[in-house]
Design an enzyme around this catalytic site. Structure first.
Site, PDB file in Angstrom:
ATOM      1  N   HIS A  78      -3.405   9.870  -4.507  1.00 33.87           N
ATOM      2  CA  HIS A  78      -2.542  11.017  -4.782  1.00 33.87           C
ATOM      3  C   HIS A  78      -1.273  10.506  -5.453  1.00 33.87           C
ATOM      4  CE1 HIS A  78      -4.350  13.977  -1.619  1.00 33.87           C
ATOM      5  NE2 HIS A  78      -5.289  13.265  -2.234  1.00 33.87           N
ATOM      6  N   GLU A  80       1.889  10.817  -4.901  1.00 36.91           N
ATOM      7  CA  GLU A  80       2.916  10.250  -4.035  1.00 36.91           C
ATOM      8  C   GLU A  80       2.536   8.847  -3.571  1.00 36.91           C
ATOM      9  OE1 GLU A  80       2.821  14.752  -3.477  1.00 36.91           O
ATOM     10  OE2 GLU A  80       1.343  13.148  -3.645  1.00 36.91           O
ATOM     11  N   CYS A 108       0.764  16.593   0.616  1.00 36.08           N
ATOM     12  CA  CYS A 108      -0.312  16.885   1.564  1.00 36.08           C
ATOM     13  C   CYS A 108      -0.086  16.091   2.852  1.00 36.08           C
ATOM     14  CB  CYS A 108      -1.655  16.520   0.929  1.00 36.08           C
ATOM     15  SG  CYS A 108      -1.952  14.737   0.857  1.00 36.08           S
ATOM     16  N   CYS A 111      -0.112  12.226   2.258  1.00 31.61           N
ATOM     17  CA  CYS A 111       1.074  11.764   1.540  1.00 31.61           C
ATOM     18  C   CYS A 111       2.325  11.889   2.398  1.00 31.61           C
ATOM     19  CB  CYS A 111       1.228  12.523   0.233  1.00 31.61           C
ATOM     20  SG  CYS A 111      -0.103  12.152  -0.929  1.00 31.61           S
TER      21      CYS A 111
END
Length: 181
Positions: A78, A80, A108, A111
């Site tokens: 992801h 991040e 999310c 993250c």
């Protein structure tokens, strides 16, 4: 489908606990716009999902990342997490004290956990979980699962009590070279 936060996810996020909204003229807006730009480029160039992140120290970009899940076949890639990994490598540290993270969307659960482990000074995000859900990215399922007892979750989670289960922790506690984190 990548999952992102949703309003019915069951566990409050930082934005729900404390809705500290800054004016659009905030000094953070430029770095947040850079995270958004990275997300747009990621999509328009066919590189991955619509998420971008920037890590900055003293207003200067240390590292950035864009979603690379489908491009790398890595469900943890992801934006991040990519940005955190890059920033830590660039700074030669495993924590981001003194840094601020800017994300194109509220992170999310994975993250958010990574952000807490990385310990930046702050997180700023632009789009809401509802915005992400409307585009097909919805973490409501994960937040709901976290609220359930382990036995009721869709992913079987089973602890096997082995005699040597504590051996790694005993080795850690006995180590004279350990680095606390």
């Amino acid at each position: 489908m990548e999952m992102r936060g949703g309003p019915d996810r069951g566990a409050p996020t930082g934005s729900e606990v404390r809705r500290a909204r800054e004016p659009i003229a905030s000094p953070h807006a430029g770095l947040l716009r850079e995270a958004i730009r990275l997300a747009v480029v990621n999509v328009t160039e066919g590189l991955g999902g619509p998420f971008g992140a920037v890590v900055a120290r003293d207003g200067v970009v240390v590292a950035s990342g864009a979603n690379a899940v489908t491009r790398t076949n890595d469900p943890t890639a992801h934006a991040e997490v990519v940005a955190i990994r890059s920033a830590c490598a660039a700074l030669g540290t495993f924590q981001l004290a003194g840094c601020v993270v800017y994300a194109s969307c509220e992170p999310c659960p994975m993250c958010m956990g990574a952000l807490y482990w990385a310990r930046p000074d702050a997180l700023y995000f632009a789009a809401s979980p509802a915005d992400a859900a409307a585009a097909g990215f919805d973490d409501a399922f994960i937040w709901h699962e976290f609220a359930l007892p382990e036995a009721a979750r869709s992913l079987p989670i089973v602890q096997l009590r082995l005699d040597d289960a504590h051996a790694p922790f005993e080795a850690w506690q006995a180590s004279t070279t350990r680095i606390a984190y």
